[in-house]
Enzyme design. Sequence first.
Site, PDB file in Angstrom:
ATOM      1  N   ASP A   1      -7.141  -1.470  -4.834  1.00 18.88           N
ATOM      2  CA  ASP A   1      -8.520  -0.752  -3.770  1.00 18.88           C
ATOM      3  C   ASP A   1      -9.012   0.102  -4.224  1.00 18.88           C
ATOM      4  O   ASP A   1     -10.536  -0.046  -4.903  1.00 18.88           O
ATOM      5  CB  ASP A   1      -8.061  -0.272  -2.566  1.00 18.88           C
ATOM      6  CG  ASP A   1      -7.214  -1.168  -1.953  1.00 18.88           C
ATOM      7  OD1 ASP A   1      -7.114  -2.383  -1.591  1.00 18.88           O
ATOM      8  OD2 ASP A   1      -5.797  -0.803  -1.221  1.00 18.88           O
TER       9      ASP A   1
ATOM     10  N   ASP B   1       1.040  -1.127   0.023  1.00 18.80           N
ATOM     11  CA  ASP B   1      -0.016   0.298   0.201  1.00 18.80           C
ATOM     12  C   ASP B   1       1.186   1.196   0.482  1.00 18.80           C
ATOM     13  O   ASP B   1       2.107   1.197   0.288  1.00 18.80           O
ATOM     14  CB  ASP B   1      -1.044   0.201   1.348  1.00 18.80           C
ATOM     15  CG  ASP B   1      -1.763  -0.939   1.607  1.00 18.80           C
ATOM     16  OD1 ASP B   1      -2.369  -1.631   0.036  1.00 18.80           O
ATOM     17  OD2 ASP B   1      -2.417  -1.612   1.972  1.00 18.80           O
TER      18      ASP B   1
END
Length: 172
Positions: free
Chosen positions: A141, A125
């Site tokens: 995402d 991330d």
Amino acid sequence: MYREKRKILGSYLIAVMSCITAIFIDQITKYLAVGYLKNKDSIMIIPNVFQLHYLENRGAAFGILQNHQIVFVIGAIAITLCIIYFYTMIPLEKKFIPLRICAILTISGAIGNFIDRIHNNYVIDFFYFSLIDFPVFKVADCYVVIAMILFSYLIFFVYKDDDFVWLKKKKG
């Protein structure tokens, strides 16, 4: 009959190529995140609002289910198979293109995360909205969130019950 099969095959080919492109974009951004962010200070894009911040996430959203990679791998496979089946059911009519896009985005996000979990045992991330202290996230995402927002909008405001007769099983 031949023309219909070509149309179906063309639709599937576009879907596969779109997925491959979206997955490539997701993977290249993660590669860049490792190269430019790992073991380094965050990069401020908008001070006190948005930054690029490297994070290895061994869980799901908000870090839940840490180190349960098998659950995520099985989940990604199941979601991908279900959406592929759903995609094959969607009529080739123009009005269902947005529904097809939702399926492609969702599969791309699931496969992007699947690749990370198999390869790294975690997902990478790197987008962080510090203004609202939102969990760090990634391109995959974004695909899933955009797909779900679009899908919800379509279901609640665009399509009517009659548009989904194709989902009901044919009798006799």
